[in-house]
Design a protein around this motif. Structure first.
Motif, PDB file in Angstrom:
ATOM      1  N   TYR A  33     -19.622  12.859  15.739  1.00 30.22           N
ATOM      2  CA  TYR A  33     -18.942  13.413  14.574  1.00 30.22           C
ATOM      3  C   TYR A  33     -18.822  12.386  13.451  1.00 30.22           C
ATOM      4  CZ  TYR A  33     -17.617  17.311  17.614  1.00 30.22           C
ATOM      5  OH  TYR A  33     -17.656  18.388  18.450  1.00 30.22           O
ATOM      6  N   GLU A  34     -18.496  11.164  13.801  1.00 32.84           N
ATOM      7  CA  GLU A  34     -18.346  10.126  12.779  1.00 32.84           C
ATOM      8  C   GLU A  34     -19.669   9.920  12.042  1.00 32.84           C
ATOM      9  OE1 GLU A  34     -17.326   5.343  12.450  1.00 32.84           O
ATOM     10  OE2 GLU A  34     -17.231   6.370  14.386  1.00 32.84           O
ATOM     11  N   ARG A  35     -20.744   9.818  12.793  1.00 38.35           N
ATOM     12  CA  ARG A  35     -22.055   9.613  12.176  1.00 38.35           C
ATOM     13  C   ARG A  35     -22.434  10.794  11.293  1.00 38.35           C
ATOM     14  NH1 ARG A  35     -27.713   9.377  15.579  1.00 38.35           N
ATOM     15  NH2 ARG A  35     -29.123   9.000  13.800  1.00 38.35           N
ATOM     16  N   TYR A  36     -22.139  12.001  11.774  1.00 39.11           N
ATOM     17  CA  TYR A  36     -22.464  13.193  10.996  1.00 39.11           C
ATOM     18  C   TYR A  36     -21.674  13.213   9.689  1.00 39.11           C
ATOM     19  CZ  TYR A  36     -23.125  18.065   9.687  1.00 39.11           C
ATOM     20  OH  TYR A  36     -23.444  19.204   8.996  1.00 39.11           O
ATOM     21  N   LEU A  37     -20.394  12.867   9.772  1.00 34.93           N
ATOM     22  CA  LEU A  37     -19.571  12.849   8.566  1.00 34.93           C
ATOM     23  C   LEU A  37     -20.144  11.903   7.517  1.00 34.93           C
ATOM     24  CD1 LEU A  37     -16.010  12.784  10.151  1.00 34.93           C
ATOM     25  CD2 LEU A  37     -16.895  14.568   8.658  1.00 34.93           C
TER      26      LEU A  37
END
Length: 342
Positions: free
Chosen positions: A260-264
């Motif tokens: 999720y962090e990378r996607y954000l």
């Protein structure tokens, strides 16, 4: 029934070693004799439940309907099973029986039953081309004794030498599923690979989560069935590919794998709220609920002096960072007032 016995049956459920064929065949013959039946004229081995169903399907052939005769599952498994359960319930009483189950089979039941259900579903999905074939396959699956996957129930009973369930227990410790008929029995090899997560669900991101020696395999991510080609694509994911995925469940798997962090960061997402507890982020996804995350920084430094950042998934109706952090502690926003965040 001690801890050692439960550990033995837990290991049996997860065993991926090649079957002990001589022991398994001896257990089958013993089960027939204990039921007052003549031993099967032939015992045939299959590399997987899929291969077994293919052997049993045609009317003609060495294991066809005419050659094998009627199913004797009731006599070799169900009847002695029911008799032993009744005897033990009368001996222990309702409370004692409940305690016995809780200490034995209850500890293995949920994860094992999920596995059995998934195998059955995978077999029907792969082999049935229409509703008629599906019905025929489901009937054949009802004839199966589950071998190693009968461990939850077998762990409840005394299955030592001379007991009514010694034959089925011997097979369960030695092989996979098996099909008992009047004149023939078919026994399956155990899986060659089994990968599960901490909750006991089938789970693997780089190959089959369950695989048999002949190639019959099931792919899953944290218990959710996924196509084999889908897993191969995970290594090359991009934010655009994730957004374009029409299947909401598969999109969630992509997000979990991608992070999720990378996607954000890579999708250019913007924070929707910021306060003293952290930063609230929201990802809108087509035909699915929003993914909402709170970014928080641990106030206790790491050994190298840095402060670690955590990403907490919170309900989609979360409107502030504080509300999200409070939810992770099971509190309302108004009740969350830490003296020091850790």
């Amino acid at each position: 029934m001690g801890t050692k016995d439960i550990d033995m049956w837990r290991a049996a459920v997860a065993d991926t070693a090649a079957a002990h064929r001589a022991d398994a065949e001896a257990g089958v013959r013993l089960a027939y004799r204990a039921a007052g039946l003549a031993e099967p004229e032939q015992i045939v081995w299959a590399q997987s439940p899929r291969a077994a169903l293919c052997l049993l399907g045609p009317d003609e052939g060495p294991c066809g309907t005419r050659a094998r005769g009627r199913s004797v599952r009731e006599a070799v498994r169900s009847a002695p099973w029911a008799a032993e359960r009744k005897r033990l319930q009368e001996q222990l009483g309702p409370q004692g029986w409940a305690q016995r189950w809780h200490a034995t089979g209850g500890r293995l039941w949920d994860s094992t039953q999920r596995l059995v259900d998934r195998i059955r579903a995978g077999l029907v999905e792969e082999l049935a081309e229409d509703r008629t074939e599906e019905a025929e396959l489901r009937l054949l699956l009802l004839d199966a004794v589950l071998g190693q996957h009968d461990a939850p129930w077998l762990s409840v009973f005394d299955t030592g030498d001379g007991t009514p369930l010694h034959g089925p227990a011997t097979v369960a410790r030695s092989a996979g599923w098996w099909w008992p008929y009047e004149r023939a029995a078919v026994i399956c090899e155990r899986p060659a690979e089994l990968h599960r997560d901490e909750a006991g669900r089938l789970d693997r991101g780089d190959g089959p989560a369950l695989a048999f020696p002949d190639g019959f395999a099931l792919h899953a991510w944290r218990g959710m069935p996924v196509p084999a080609a889908f897993l191969a694509e995970l290594a090359t994911l991009t934010p655009e590919r994730i957004r374009d995925e029409e299947n909401a469940e598969l999109r969630r798997v992509m997000l979990e794998h991608y992070g999720y962090e990378r996607y954000l960061h890579e999708s250019g997402a913007e924070p929707v709220h910021r306060d003293e507890t952290g930063v609230l982020w929201r990802i809108s996804l087509p035909d699915d609920e929003d993914v909402v995350m709170v970014e928080v920084v641990n106030s206790t430094p790491e050994p190298d002096g840095s402060c670690r950042t955590y990403w907490l998934r919170v309900p989609p109706d979360t409107r502030t960072a504080k509300q999200g952090v409070a939810w992770t502690f099971g509190l309302a926003k108004e009740a969350y007032a830490p003296v020091r965040e850790t």
